[in-house]
Design a protein around this motif. Structure first.
Motif, short mmCIF file in Angstrom:
data_model
loop_
_atom_site.label_atom_id
_atom_site.label_comp_id
_atom_site.label_asym_id
_atom_site.label_seq_id
_atom_site.Cartn_x
_atom_site.Cartn_y
_atom_site.Cartn_z
N LEU A 221 0.72 -1.33 -0.06
CA LEU A 221 0.02 0.14 0.05
C LEU A 221 0.84 1.13 -0.02
O LEU A 221 0.69 2.24 -0.67
CB LEU A 221 -0.96 -0.10 1.13
N GLN A 222 1.98 1.04 0.72
CA GLN A 222 2.88 2.34 0.74
C GLN A 222 3.47 2.39 -0.66
O GLN A 222 3.66 3.71 -1.12
CB GLN A 222 3.86 2.13 1.97
N ALA A 223 3.83 1.54 -1.15
CA ALA A 223 4.35 1.59 -2.75
C ALA A 223 3.33 2.14 -3.71
O ALA A 223 3.76 2.88 -4.42
CB ALA A 223 4.84 0.01 -3.15
N TYR A 224 2.14 1.65 -3.50
CA TYR A 224 1.09 2.54 -4.39
C TYR A 224 1.02 3.86 -4.35
O TYR A 224 0.93 4.62 -5.14
CB TYR A 224 -0.43 1.86 -4.01
N TYR A 225 1.33 4.31 -2.98
CA TYR A 225 1.22 5.99 -2.84
C TYR A 225 2.39 6.38 -3.57
O TYR A 225 2.38 7.60 -4.07
CB TYR A 225 1.20 6.25 -1.30
N GLN A 226 3.70 5.80 -3.31
CA GLN A 226 4.97 6.41 -3.99
C GLN A 226 4.54 6.38 -5.51
O GLN A 226 5.26 7.15 -6.05
CB GLN A 226 6.11 5.30 -3.75
N ALA B 260 -0.46 8.52 7.88
CA ALA B 260 -0.87 7.32 8.46
C ALA B 260 -0.65 6.02 7.94
O ALA B 260 -0.25 5.11 8.71
CB ALA B 260 -2.48 7.41 8.80
N VAL B 261 -0.93 5.96 6.53
CA VAL B 261 -0.38 4.90 5.83
C VAL B 261 1.17 4.81 6.00
O VAL B 261 1.43 3.42 6.10
CB VAL B 261 -0.95 4.92 4.34
N ASN B 262 2.05 5.60 5.70
CA ASN B 262 3.28 5.66 5.68
C ASN B 262 3.76 5.13 7.05
O ASN B 262 5.00 4.54 7.25
CB ASN B 262 3.87 7.01 4.97
N GLU C 105 -6.13 -3.32 -5.29
CA GLU C 105 -6.75 -3.67 -6.41
C GLU C 105 -5.73 -4.46 -7.45
O GLU C 105 -6.28 -4.61 -8.56
CB GLU C 105 -7.60 -2.42 -7.07
N GLY C 106 -4.94 -4.88 -6.74
CA GLY C 106 -3.89 -5.58 -7.81
C GLY C 106 -2.85 -5.06 -8.47
O GLY C 106 -1.47 -5.04 -8.25
N ASN C 107 -2.83 -3.47 -8.67
CA ASN C 107 -1.90 -2.82 -9.18
C ASN C 107 -2.20 -1.02 -8.64
O ASN C 107 -1.61 -0.21 -9.02
CB ASN C 107 -2.15 -2.66 -10.73
N CYS C 108 -3.08 -1.12 -7.87
CA CYS C 108 -3.40 0.24 -7.20
C CYS C 108 -4.47 0.18 -6.01
O CYS C 108 -4.61 -1.03 -5.66
CB CYS C 108 -4.28 1.27 -8.39
#
Length: 103
Positions: free
Chosen positions: A7-12, A39-41, A77-80
């Protein structure tokens, strides 16, 4: 099982989306996008919802920019990812650790 690093990678990668409904709820609750990202990070997943439709989701507990505990529900969602909701946990519904639901 969803992993916080994903999830952190999706944000990045700028692959996190927010619905208009969720954005309105954030506004009503005084939560800003930077609070959710923060909060996610710095957060941890405290509940998994593998059977959510249309995508699995999870509950993250982390700290906002002002160091307040915040809960964020995100899908994978797999890629996001999509922010489903975010809120300040209610001490009537959560134990003192704000990770465990009261029964």
């Amino acid at each position: 099982m969803i992993e916080i690093k994903k999830l952190q990678a999706y944000y990045q990668a700028d692959m996190v989306f927010v619905t208009a409904h969720a954005a309105e709820r954030f506004r009503q609750r005084g939560i800003q996008a930077k609070d959710i990202r923060q909060a996610v990070n710095n957060g941890e997943i405290i509940e998994q919802y593998p059977d959510d439709y249309p995508y699995p989701s999870c509950l993250i507990m982390g700290l906002s920019v002002k160091m307040q505990t915040i809960h964020v529900v995100m899908s994978d969602e797999g890629n996001c990812s999509r922010i489903i909701t975010a809120y300040y946990p209610d001490k009537e519904k959560w134990e003192d650790d704000l990770k465990t639901r009261k029964v």
